[in-house]
Structures are given as C-alpha cells and as structure tokens.
Design a protein around this motif. Sequence first.
Motif, PDB file in Angstrom:
ATOM      1  N   TYR A  60       0.815  -1.215   0.000  1.00 27.42           N
ATOM      2  CA  TYR A  60       0.000   0.000   0.000  1.00 27.42           C
ATOM      3  C   TYR A  60       0.849   1.266   0.000  1.00 27.42           C
ATOM      4  N   HIS A  61       2.135   1.151  -0.320  1.00 22.85           N
ATOM      5  CA  HIS A  61       3.027   2.306  -0.206  1.00 22.85           C
ATOM      6  C   HIS A  61       2.640   3.464  -1.119  1.00 22.85           C
ATOM      7  N   LYS A  62       1.923   3.184  -2.208  1.00 26.36           N
ATOM      8  CA  LYS A  62       1.516   4.255  -3.119  1.00 26.36           C
ATOM      9  C   LYS A  62       0.404   5.111  -2.525  1.00 26.36           C
ATOM     10  N   SER A  63      -0.266   4.592  -1.504  1.00 23.83           N
ATOM     11  CA  SER A  63      -1.326   5.341  -0.821  1.00 23.83           C
ATOM     12  C   SER A  63      -1.067   5.294   0.682  1.00 23.83           C
ATOM     13  N   PRO A  64      -0.268   6.229   1.201  1.00 26.42           N
ATOM     14  CA  PRO A  64       0.033   6.231   2.637  1.00 26.42           C
ATOM     15  C   PRO A  64      -1.219   6.265   3.519  1.00 26.42           C
ATOM     16  N   GLU A  65      -2.303   6.910   3.035  1.00 30.56           N
ATOM     17  CA  GLU A  65      -3.543   6.932   3.810  1.00 30.56           C
ATOM     18  C   GLU A  65      -4.094   5.522   3.983  1.00 30.56           C
ATOM     19  N   THR A  66      -4.045   4.725   2.902  1.00 31.77           N
ATOM     20  CA  THR A  66      -4.502   3.337   2.977  1.00 31.77           C
ATOM     21  C   THR A  66      -3.586   2.530   3.880  1.00 31.77           C
ATOM     22  N   LEU A  67      -2.283   2.747   3.746  1.00 28.55           N
ATOM     23  CA  LEU A  67      -1.319   2.060   4.605  1.00 28.55           C
ATOM     24  C   LEU A  67      -1.654   2.319   6.073  1.00 28.55           C
ATOM     25  N   LEU A  68      -1.939   3.578   6.383  1.00 22.71           N
ATOM     26  CA  LEU A  68      -2.263   3.945   7.759  1.00 22.71           C
ATOM     27  C   LEU A  68      -3.509   3.222   8.248  1.00 22.71           C
ATOM     28  N   LEU A  69      -4.571   3.228   7.446  1.00 26.74           N
ATOM     29  CA  LEU A  69      -5.821   2.556   7.819  1.00 26.74           C
ATOM     30  C   LEU A  69      -5.604   1.066   8.045  1.00 26.74           C
ATOM     31  N   SER A  70      -4.763   0.451   7.205  1.00 26.02           N
ATOM     32  CA  SER A  70      -4.571  -1.002   7.260  1.00 26.02           C
ATOM     33  C   SER A  70      -3.824  -1.451   8.509  1.00 26.02           C
ATOM     34  N   LEU A  71      -3.167  -0.518   9.208  1.00 23.02           N
ATOM     35  CA  LEU A  71      -2.418  -0.900  10.405  1.00 23.02           C
ATOM     36  C   LEU A  71      -3.327  -1.499  11.478  1.00 23.02           C
ATOM     37  N   MET A  72      -4.619  -1.135  11.442  1.00 25.08           N
ATOM     38  CA  MET A  72      -5.538  -1.620  12.469  1.00 25.08           C
ATOM     39  C   MET A  72      -6.397  -2.790  11.982  1.00 25.08           C
ATOM     40  N   ASP A  73      -6.052  -3.392  10.856  1.00 30.72           N
ATOM     41  CA  ASP A  73      -6.774  -4.579  10.405  1.00 30.72           C
ATOM     42  C   ASP A  73      -6.690  -5.669  11.466  1.00 30.72           C
ATOM     43  N   ASP A  74      -7.813  -6.302  11.748  1.00 28.21           N
ATOM     44  CA  ASP A  74      -7.904  -7.366  12.767  1.00 28.21           C
ATOM     45  C   ASP A  74      -7.641  -6.863  14.182  1.00 28.21           C
ATOM     46  N   LEU A  75      -7.678  -5.539  14.376  1.00 26.40           N
ATOM     47  CA  LEU A  75      -7.472  -4.942  15.693  1.00 26.40           C
ATOM     48  C   LEU A  75      -8.530  -3.861  15.922  1.00 26.40           C
TER      49      LEU A  75
END
Length: 486
Positions: A172-187
């Motif tokens: 997701y490096h091309k979309s840092p906003e998406t990268l940020l959101l994905s950090l909380m997947d399954d949490l």
Amino acid sequence: MYEKNLGTKQKALRINLDRRIYGSFAEIGAGQETAAFFFKSGGASGTVAKTMSAYDMTFSDAIYGTEEGGRYVVESRLMKMLNREYNLVEKRLQEKRGAESQFFAFANTVVALNFQKTNESHGWIGLQFQLTPLGPSNYVVIHVRMRDDENLLQQQALGIIGVNLMYGCFFYHKSPETLLLSLMDDLTPDRIEIDMVRFSGPDFVKVDNRLMSLRLVKNGFTDAALFGSDGGVLQPSEALYKKHILMMRGRLRPITNVHIDLISNGQKQFLAEPDVDESKVVLVSELTLHNLKGSDKDIDEKDFLDRVDILCSLGHMVMISNHHEYFRLVAYLSRLSKLKAGLLLGSPSLQDIFEEKHYEFLPGGILESFATLFSRKVKLFIYPTLQPDGSVYSCENFVVDEHLRPLFQYLIINNKIEDIRNFNKEHMHITTDSVLEKIKRGEPGWEKLVPENVANIIKEKSLFGLPNEESNTSTVKSIHQVVGNL
C-alpha cells in the motif's frame, strides 16, 4: 487496492510467497510475535533471513549500544536496531541476491504487561525497506500503547500490527492513507493505540507526517498527536516526559495579539509557582478536532497545516486532540507527566467548565469531572474578557449558579484557579472571528491585530482566504476589460 477482509495469516503468506521480499526480524521485549506469524503461515524461508531477540540488557547493549538515560523502549533504540540489521542484510546478501530482492529489516522494542499488571505497556515498531531491488531504503515508524489486560493478548496484538505494517509498506506504499488505515486490520483501538507515525525516505518525500498524525486522531487510532516547534511529529509521552506542560487551547485561526498577551502573562505567573522548574516548562498550543472542523463539519487539511505552521513559527509545540472536555484533557496530560501543569483559558471557557449540562453523562456529574480536573497537579490561569459596557470580566466578578459558588470559592482559595494579571486592555477587543473576517476581505489594518511575523506568513502564503496581489490584479484587469467592452 485496499483488501479490508484480508486476514493476518493471509498477509504473512502473501509476503512469504513474494520471492523479492527478504530480510530480518529483531524483536525485543514481548516475544517474537511478528516473526512467528510468518513461520506459522508457511513458506517463511522465502522471506526470513534471520530472526533474533536480545532480552538480556548486556547482550542488547553489546549489539546495539547503550541509550542515554538507560531506557530501552525508546525511538533511538529502535532506529539503532533497524539500521544495524538492515546494514547486515545488505552487507551479507547484496552480492548474492541484491539484484532481485527488496531487502527489509523489521524491529520492535516493547514493554508488555508485567506479572503484577502495574506497568505501562507500550512499544516502538518500525520497518526499513526497499521498494525496488538495489534501490534506496525507506522507513515507517510507529509508537503503540497496548490496552489488553493479559500479556499473551498484548503479544498477539503486537504480532498482528507488525504483519500489518510490513504488508502495508510493501503493498500500500503508493497510498500512505490506505497504509495507515490497514495498520488496524484485525485490531480495534480497545486493544492497541497508535499515537505516532512517521514516514521517511525517497519514496515518501510527498508525505506530510502532520497530516498522517491528524488522521490517527480523526480515525480514532489515538486521542492526541503532537508536533515539535520544527513541525516534526513527536511521541507525546517521550516529548513531555518529566516536563511541566503549559497549554493553551483555541481555534487559533489565526493567533492574535490577545493570545500572545494571554501566553506571555500566563507563562510569567506559571513560572512563579513554587513547584515549577523553569528549565522543564514546555508551551503547547492545542487544537481539538472540534475546533478544526469547518461549517461543513469536515476538516480542511490545508487550513490545519496553515495553523500549525504559524504556531510552530512562534516556537510552540502543537497538539491535536479529541479531548473535548477539559477533565479528559487533564487526565491525558497527567499520564504523560507527573509534574505540575497549567492551562491558559479565557473567562468564557471557565464559564463553560461550570456548565453542569456538560456532565450529565457522568454518574457523579460536575463533581466527578472536577475530581479529575482539579485533583491532579494542575492550575487554571484565566484571561479576563471585556464586557460590552467596557468593564473587565474576571474571577473577581465571575458569575456562577448560586449552588456552585462555594465550589468555585473553594478552588480559588486552594490556588487551583487564578486570574491572569497585567493584561493589556487595548488587546481585549480583538477576537479571532473579527480578525479572520478582516483578512478574508483584505481589509487594511488587520496586520496590527496579530504578531508581526504571523502577519508576514499570512501575506507571504495568502493564508486564511487573504486575497493575494495576483488575484487582485487580475480582478482589476477583468473590470477594466468589461468597462472597455461597454
């Protein structure tokens, strides 16, 4: 494309099956939970060059060096771990597989819940990684607070967020906003809080870490984020550790001469307190999410950055928070530092604090909120306001419901609330809203209502809707053309 339903093991397996991604793991403090996900998912030999954990302090210091102050769960330790492990991967594997590999080093240094459950559980997690073979490396670093009340659950959460970080950086490096959101997947934020994030490296030069921090608060990943006077993101508990926090809250759109007068005189009185060490005082300007929202109930990110730039130019730290009630703010500040804190307020804010309707959701009402607000080492410094008849409204003539007056008097007598003295009455007519309207209209004289360097920044960057000279010139030309055509 964000794959919201992708599980942690699926993420680890996908990384394992990508033969380009290859590197090492170094995890200190709560088990090798991130590396364990890759081993358990299968195909780990395609990803893992090495895993290690130096639990013993002597071993850890021998590998990574000592830390100033003897603390191990700090960002400087994490960066030493990342740099050393990444350099080893490159040194030992560059010739053999550098041309077809994207090297990485994953590291964390954490302190999980102890057996007595008496400590603060938190940690630093980071990834140094390539996006192209033989290319330069980038960093993504986060700080987390673990909220599970069992050690094993905290370790599991650390493993999940570690996998999420790795997957996000590579996919997701091309979309840092998406990268940020994905950090909380399954949490969920009930399990883990992310209170700082920093992107750096040649592939992230366009990323503004202040906006990333704003999104941490906006998305509910944390209740507050902090910037230094240089605009760089800070981890609140590290930056404010053993500090006297002097805080001013407001919209600050823009900061005006009345704010400067409030800060200057309030700071003098705070420094005069017998239990305040001047060398440990930090000034923080706080913007709440509520104060950042415009009329459309959304946050204008450019406007947010404009305010931060101006406050930083004055040497302030800046905090964004979701602590709308003052007692929640004080509870948060007391978690960061045990030293005395001061809040700089206008008398309308004090009036608002004494409104009982704000505390109807609390079983103990206003007394419960005041037990938090005033039981800590905190003092409120109140800046008077000018009444329509020209009189000054301060703590001396403060109007409060009769049944609350004894409570107010108690706080005054016990040195919990104090008027700001030696104020400049000439500045008291200034309001943020009136200055903002003058700026938007380009009305002459607004520059005298704000500090000189603030006025220069506003004019230089045409902030807060100030018409720039170019647009004014084109408008005049358009008018002449219309007149000419007539």
